[in-house]
Design a protein around this motif. Structure first.
Motif, PDB file in Angstrom:
ATOM      1  N   UNK A  86      33.316  42.518  33.584  1.00  0.00           N
ATOM      2  CA  UNK A  86      32.210  41.550  33.590  1.00  0.00           C
ATOM      3  C   UNK A  86      30.939  42.162  34.177  1.00  0.00           C
ATOM      4  N   UNK A  87      31.050  42.789  35.334  1.00  0.00           N
ATOM      5  CA  UNK A  87      29.865  43.362  35.975  1.00  0.00           C
ATOM      6  C   UNK A  87      29.290  44.500  35.138  1.00  0.00           C
ATOM      7  N   UNK A  88      30.165  45.287  34.514  1.00  0.00           N
ATOM      8  CA  UNK A  88      29.695  46.386  33.680  1.00  0.00           C
ATOM      9  C   UNK A  88      28.879  45.862  32.502  1.00  0.00           C
ATOM     10  N   UNK A  89      29.386  44.824  31.848  1.00  0.00           N
ATOM     11  CA  UNK A  89      28.675  44.242  30.699  1.00  0.00           C
ATOM     12  C   UNK A  89      27.339  43.649  31.127  1.00  0.00           C
ATOM     13  N   UNK A  98      49.678  40.645  41.242  1.00  0.00           N
ATOM     14  CA  UNK A  98      49.331  40.730  39.811  1.00  0.00           C
ATOM     15  C   UNK A  98      48.079  39.910  39.514  1.00  0.00           C
ATOM     16  N   UNK A  99      48.001  38.725  40.118  1.00  0.00           N
ATOM     17  CA  UNK A  99      46.858  37.834  39.887  1.00  0.00           C
ATOM     18  C   UNK A  99      45.554  38.500  40.294  1.00  0.00           C
ATOM     19  N   UNK A 100      45.534  39.117  41.475  1.00  0.00           N
ATOM     20  CA  UNK A 100      44.279  39.683  41.966  1.00  0.00           C
ATOM     21  C   UNK A 100      43.980  41.050  41.378  1.00  0.00           C
ATOM     22  N   UNK A 101      44.994  41.746  40.924  1.00  0.00           N
ATOM     23  CA  UNK A 101      44.759  42.977  40.180  1.00  0.00           C
ATOM     24  C   UNK A 101      44.048  42.651  38.871  1.00  0.00           C
ATOM     25  N   UNK A 102      44.500  41.590  38.220  1.00  0.00           N
ATOM     26  CA  UNK A 102      43.869  41.131  36.976  1.00  0.00           C
ATOM     27  C   UNK A 102      42.437  40.667  37.257  1.00  0.00           C
ATOM     28  N   UNK A 103      42.223  40.013  38.379  1.00  0.00           N
ATOM     29  CA  UNK A 103      40.883  39.543  38.733  1.00  0.00           C
ATOM     30  C   UNK A 103      39.919  40.720  38.875  1.00  0.00           C
ATOM     31  N   UNK A 104      40.347  41.781  39.563  1.00  0.00           N
ATOM     32  CA  UNK A 104      39.484  42.948  39.758  1.00  0.00           C
ATOM     33  C   UNK A 104      39.189  43.627  38.429  1.00  0.00           C
ATOM     34  N   UNK A 105      40.193  43.717  37.566  1.00  0.00           N
ATOM     35  CA  UNK A 105      39.986  44.313  36.247  1.00  0.00           C
ATOM     36  C   UNK A 105      38.957  43.522  35.453  1.00  0.00           C
ATOM     37  N   UNK A 106      39.084  42.208  35.482  1.00  0.00           N
ATOM     38  CA  UNK A 106      38.135  41.342  34.779  1.00  0.00           C
ATOM     39  C   UNK A 106      36.744  41.451  35.388  1.00  0.00           C
ATOM     40  N   UNK A 156      42.946  48.512  45.658  1.00  0.00           N
ATOM     41  CA  UNK A 156      42.388  47.339  44.986  1.00  0.00           C
ATOM     42  C   UNK A 156      41.182  46.794  45.759  1.00  0.00           C
ATOM     43  N   UNK A 157      41.296  46.791  47.085  1.00  0.00           N
ATOM     44  CA  UNK A 157      40.190  46.299  47.920  1.00  0.00           C
ATOM     45  C   UNK A 157      38.981  47.221  47.770  1.00  0.00           C
ATOM     46  N   UNK A 158      39.216  48.528  47.692  1.00  0.00           N
ATOM     47  CA  UNK A 158      38.112  49.480  47.538  1.00  0.00           C
ATOM     48  C   UNK A 158      37.415  49.317  46.188  1.00  0.00           C
ATOM     49  N   UNK A 197      34.914  46.673  46.768  1.00  0.00           N
ATOM     50  CA  UNK A 197      33.801  47.210  47.549  1.00  0.00           C
ATOM     51  C   UNK A 197      32.855  48.033  46.669  1.00  0.00           C
ATOM     52  N   UNK A 198      33.421  48.782  45.739  1.00  0.00           N
ATOM     53  CA  UNK A 198      32.610  49.607  44.842  1.00  0.00           C
ATOM     54  C   UNK A 198      31.772  48.760  43.892  1.00  0.00           C
ATOM     55  N   UNK A 199      32.227  47.542  43.609  1.00  0.00           N
ATOM     56  CA  UNK A 199      31.518  46.660  42.681  1.00  0.00           C
ATOM     57  C   UNK A 199      30.398  45.868  43.350  1.00  0.00           C
ATOM     58  N   UNK A 200      30.401  45.791  44.672  1.00  0.00           N
ATOM     59  CA  UNK A 200      29.426  44.943  45.378  1.00  0.00           C
ATOM     60  C   UNK A 200      27.966  45.274  45.039  1.00  0.00           C
ATOM     61  N   UNK A 201      27.550  46.547  44.980  1.00  0.00           N
ATOM     62  CA  UNK A 201      26.149  46.819  44.605  1.00  0.00           C
ATOM     63  C   UNK A 201      25.790  46.261  43.227  1.00  0.00           C
TER      64      UNK A 201
END
Length: 282
Positions: free
Chosen positions: A259-262, A247-255, A103-105, A108-112
């Protein structure tokens, strides 16, 4: 040779650059490590190389450090090719930490991409950074790193350089997060980007070292009863933090991924529409 066995690996590689190449042949990635305080002897022992490979490795290193000496060549031929990694099997509590790294990785992958859409002048842009900081502090640090520092690392010698290196990484990560918060208060976008990238670089190396080196090494030294103890202590720690945190932070990463993709897709489409055939913006 005893002198260099008790020398931090970064110093050895700096003085004898070929040693870094030799280590890489055995899948020991000390060259990119930003700390490099582990002693050479610990680096060799902690990777759990088969005896034959360990002999080969030390022969090649000693030959490189002392090129003018007649180093006695072992009967087993030195390995010239890179050693293939075997699949690592973790005990249940260690596997839990490895899964948390996934989940942490993802963050990290989304940071750019986050850097690409970052806007500290808008409320939504500032909230994005606040939420990322919350994930790092609450999940990566309080939920994950705390289990390492308060539980797992108590089962090994805390004076070992590799443990101190991991703890220093944790401190450095907290420094970057604090710097991001300070920069957000000042509206300093460049500083936020700088420390996000430094955090990404730090945690990428940190996670690799834990998954491939530290965790397997700790696992090899644990008794079955200790594995059970650690598992129970992890469960208790997660109850104290809050069982819904994962569960909360897994949902956050999914969102955040959605969001970043859009935002990135939308921004690139807009750029294409406002670009002439000559590549200049209208």
């Amino acid at each position: 040779m005893e002198k260099y066995l008790n020398t931090p690996i970064k110093e050895v590689i700096t003085r004898f650059t070929e040693v870094g190449t030799i280590l890489e042949q055995f899948n020991i990635g000390c060259v990119p490590c930003s700390v490099g305080s582990c002693l050479l002897k610990d680096v060799v022992n902690i990777h759990n190389l088969p005896d034959a490979q360990k002999i080969d490795l030390m022969y090649l290193i000693e030959k490189n450090i002392y090129p003018d000496r007649k180093i006695k060549k072992p009967k087993i031929k030195p390995c010239a090719k890179k050693i293939d990694n075997k699949e690592i099997k973790y005990s249940p509590p260690i596997k839990r930490l490895v899964d948390e790294h996934i989940l942490i990785k993802k963050l990290l992958a989304l940071i750019p991409y986050i850097m690409e859409i970052l806007d500290v002048k808008t409320k939504s842009g500032r909230e994005l950074i606040v939420n990322i900081v919350d994930f790092i502090r609450s999940y990566a640090d309080k939920f994950h790193h705390a289990k390492e520092e308060d539980i797992l690392f108590k089962y090994v010698d805390n004076n070992l350089d590799i443990i101190n290196t991991m703890l220093e990484d944790h401190k450095a990560g907290r420094f970057h997060v604090k710097s991001i918060v300070d920069a957000l208060t000042k509206g300093d976008k460049n500083a936020i980007i700088k420390h996000l990238m430094e955090y990404k670089k730090l945690l990428t190396q940190h996670i690799k070292k834990e998954d491939e080196i530290l965790y397997p090494w700790i696992d090899r030294g644990l008794l079955i009863t200790q594995v059970g103890e650690i598992f129970s202590k992890f469960n208790e720690a997660e109850k104290n933090i809050g069982e819904k945190a994962a569960k909360k932070y897994k949902k956050f990463i999914e969102d955040l991924e959605n969001y970043t993709n859009k935002c990135v897709v939308k921004g690139r489409r807009l750029l294409r529409r406002t670009t002439t055939k000559g590549g200049r913006l209208k």
